[in-house]
Design an enzyme around this catalytic site. Structure first.
Site, PDB file in Angstrom:
ATOM      1  N   LYS A 187       2.392  10.683   7.556  1.00  0.00           N
ATOM      2  CA  LYS A 187       1.534  10.411   8.715  1.00  0.00           C
ATOM      3  C   LYS A 187       2.015  11.076  10.018  1.00  0.00           C
ATOM      4  O   LYS A 187       1.763  12.257  10.211  1.00  0.00           O
ATOM      5  CB  LYS A 187       1.327   8.905   8.866  1.00  0.00           C
ATOM      6  CG  LYS A 187       0.512   8.366   7.682  1.00  0.00           C
ATOM      7  CD  LYS A 187      -0.108   7.010   7.896  1.00  0.00           C
ATOM      8  CE  LYS A 187      -1.142   6.733   6.823  1.00  0.00           C
ATOM      9  NZ  LYS A 187      -0.822   5.667   5.886  1.00  0.00           N
TER      10      LYS A 187
ATOM     11  N   PHE B 238       0.858  -1.181   0.000  1.00  0.00           N
ATOM     12  CA  PHE B 238       0.000   0.000   0.000  1.00  0.00           C
ATOM     13  C   PHE B 238       0.894   1.231   0.000  1.00  0.00           C
ATOM     14  O   PHE B 238       1.634   1.469   0.954  1.00  0.00           O
ATOM     15  CB  PHE B 238      -0.945   0.059   1.207  1.00  0.00           C
ATOM     16  CG  PHE B 238      -1.869   1.245   1.098  1.00  0.00           C
ATOM     17  CD1 PHE B 238      -3.042   1.169   0.345  1.00  0.00           C
ATOM     18  CD2 PHE B 238      -1.537   2.460   1.673  1.00  0.00           C
ATOM     19  CE1 PHE B 238      -3.867   2.277   0.203  1.00  0.00           C
ATOM     20  CE2 PHE B 238      -2.367   3.576   1.531  1.00  0.00           C
ATOM     21  CZ  PHE B 238      -3.528   3.484   0.797  1.00  0.00           C
TER      22      PHE B 238
ATOM     23  N   ASP C 246       9.250   2.669   2.115  1.00  0.00           N
ATOM     24  CA  ASP C 246       8.060   3.451   2.435  1.00  0.00           C
ATOM     25  C   ASP C 246       7.780   3.241   3.923  1.00  0.00           C
ATOM     26  O   ASP C 246       7.258   2.209   4.329  1.00  0.00           O
ATOM     27  CB  ASP C 246       6.869   2.999   1.583  1.00  0.00           C
ATOM     28  CG  ASP C 246       5.593   3.783   1.901  1.00  0.00           C
ATOM     29  OD1 ASP C 246       5.565   4.507   2.920  1.00  0.00           O
ATOM     30  OD2 ASP C 246       4.619   3.662   1.139  1.00  0.00           O
TER      31      ASP C 246
HETATM   32  C1  LIG Z   1      -0.978   5.797   4.426  1.00  0.00           C
HETATM   33  C2  LIG Z   1       0.123   5.279   3.599  1.00  0.00           C
HETATM   34  C3  LIG Z   1       0.446   5.890   2.370  1.00  0.00           C
HETATM   35  C4  LIG Z   1      -0.368   7.006   1.774  1.00  0.00           C
HETATM   36  O1  LIG Z   1      -0.429   8.124   2.576  1.00  0.00           O
HETATM   37  P1  LIG Z   1      -1.572   9.231   2.316  1.00  0.00           P
HETATM   38  O2  LIG Z   1      -1.202  10.337   3.258  1.00  0.00           O
HETATM   39  O3  LIG Z   1      -2.878   8.591   2.653  1.00  0.00           O
HETATM   40  O4  LIG Z   1      -1.484   9.617   0.889  1.00  0.00           O
HETATM   41  C5  LIG Z   1       1.540   5.395   1.674  1.00  0.00           C
HETATM   42  N1  LIG Z   1       2.260   4.367   2.148  1.00  0.00           N
HETATM   43  C6  LIG Z   1       1.973   3.751   3.309  1.00  0.00           C
HETATM   44  C7  LIG Z   1       2.835   2.632   3.784  1.00  0.00           C
HETATM   45  C8  LIG Z   1       0.878   4.173   4.071  1.00  0.00           C
HETATM   46  O5  LIG Z   1       0.577   3.542   5.197  1.00  0.00           O
END
Ligand SMILES: *Cc1c(COP(=O)(O)O)cnc(C)c1O
Length: 405
Positions: free
Chosen positions: A252, A138, A223
């Site tokens: 985040k 994700f 990520d």
């Molecule tokens: C939440 C998340 C994203 C995307 O972040 P947004 O602020 O919702 O665009 C990307 N990578 C990971 C691992 C995430 O948990």
């Protein structure tokens, strides 16, 4: 039905299916609904609220900066951007950073950097750069990013997608070795897959991937939007394997639970591919976000939130292991990043979340089978004890219902 929910349902696109609760206030690990009911937040906005709701120091940083200068674009320098990026780079061991707002923008930035690095530094023929991602990933919701997704729903109806992405099984080093070609620019990976259901790869996976990437001159990009900044019990989840990636994406929790703040961080030779006009964001790196981001990093270190996450995470996981519910299929986690996997033949993760709510615990299922427990990192032992009692109660009730129904 609750009038507020009706209103939202009337005007809001149906791209979410929220639990039927209307939140109006938050403080620390708690949130309150419109009827004054109090809940322990075991979700923390997918880890965006790791510092707890409305942390006083972060709210103060936000207010002070809002009074001075909030937004002015990157057409001008500000006194806030440099200090925030310096702190982020020093803490993570990276050389330079490019600030954005949402996580998806941070990932897009990483993809653009990787491709351009591939052409300009590695020498990949124009138009042929490949980026490898993992099944179950994700990374956000833009067209390019969902193009890498293995979730059919994330892609359904949104194609065509950009070329140049390969998806391989997660946790499989041999698959990575096989997928790498002379045109591979980067391998993009989550050290633990959050949205996939707190999937923890085999020990040594990330370290071996790092070795392979180095051997083949491929960028390792982690990520850590969800796993970073203390969530898994270390500042970065890749530190569990002593891996220093070539590129790193944060988001985040970087916004301290107050604002969207994200960034792509990298080595100088990677970030060096960007020249003025190549890439940008109107709001990225604005003084308000920078002031909050810097304070979020400072609070994280000064309140030892990574260490707390390690300690409280172990405490919570150990306590959960004492629950002998037949509904539970698997239990796993690192730090305060814990997933309870339920047996789908017996109960859905959604129904567990719906039952936890009236007992004062908010969480959210990920896929049909996993309930995520990822509270703010400031949670205490007493609060964990209370939560586990509630979870135990709910699972007993649900187990009984099933046995008699
Ligand atoms: C939440 C998340 C994203 C995307 O972040 P947004 O602020 O919702 O665009 C990307 N990578 C990971 C691992 C995430 O948990």
């Amino acid at each position: 039905m609750n009038k507020t929910i009706e209103l939202e349902n009337r005007y809001a696109a149906k791209n979410y299916l929220p639990l039927p609760v209307v939140l109006t206030r938050g403080e620390g690990v708690y949130v309150w609904d419109d009827a004054g009911n109090k809940y322990l937040d075991m979700m923390s906005a997918y880890s965006a609220v790791s510092h707890g709701h409305s942390h006083p120091r972060l709210v103060k940083a936000l207010k002070d900066q809002a009074d001075k200068l909030a937004i002015c674009s990157r057409a001008f320098h500000t006194d806030k951007l440099g200090p925030m990026l310096k702190r982020a780079c020093e803490l993570t061991g990276m050389d330079m950073a490019l600030p954005m707002n949402t996580g998806a923008e941070g990932v897009e930035t990483a993809l653009k950097a990787a491709r351009k690095w591939g052409y300009r530094v590695k020498g990949i023929p124009a138009g042929h750069a490949e980026i490898i991602a993992c099944e179950g990933n994700f990374h956000g919701r833009t067209i390019a990013i969902v193009g890498m997704s293995s979730e059919t729903q994330y892609q359904d109806g949104f194609g065509p997608f950009p070329a140049g992405f390969k998806v391989i099984p997660y946790g499989d080093v041999a698959a990575l070795e096989k997928a790498i070609t002379k045109n591979t620019a980067a391998f993009l990976v989550e050290p633990i897959q959050g949205e996939a259901g707190i999937r923890i790869p085999p020990a040594g996976y990330l370290a071996k991937c790092a070795e392979l990437c180095k051997k083949h001159n491929v960028l390792l990009i982690c990520d850590e939007i969800q796993t970073g900044l203390g969530r898994t019990g270390k500042l970065l989840a890749c530190q569990h394997e002593n891996v220093k990636p070539d590129g790193l994406i944060l988001g985040k929790a970087l916004g301290g639970g107050l604002l969207p703040v994200s960034m792509f961080l990298a080595r100088k030779d990677v970030m060096g591919v960007f020249t003025p006009g190549d890439h940008g964001s109107t709001f990225g790196g604005n003084p308000l976000a920078s002031a909050v981001g810097l304070e979020a990093l400072n609070v994280l270190i000064e309140e030892k939130l990574s260490e707390r996450s390690a300690e409280m995470g172990t405490y919570l996981l150990d306590k959960l292991h004492t629950l002998k519910s037949p509904l539970i299929k698997d239990l796993r986690g690192k730090g305060l990043f814990i997933g309870i996997e339920f047996d789908p033949r017996k109960v859905s993760a959604r129904s567990v979340c719906e039952q936890l709510m009236p007992h004062g615990i908010l969480s959210k299922e990920t896929h049909e089978t996993v309930v995520r427990l990822a509270p703010p990192l400031v949670i205490t032992r007493e609060q964990i004890d209370w939560a586990v009692e509630r979870i135990d109660l709910v699972l007993r009730e649900m187990g009984k219902l099933r046995a008699t129904g």
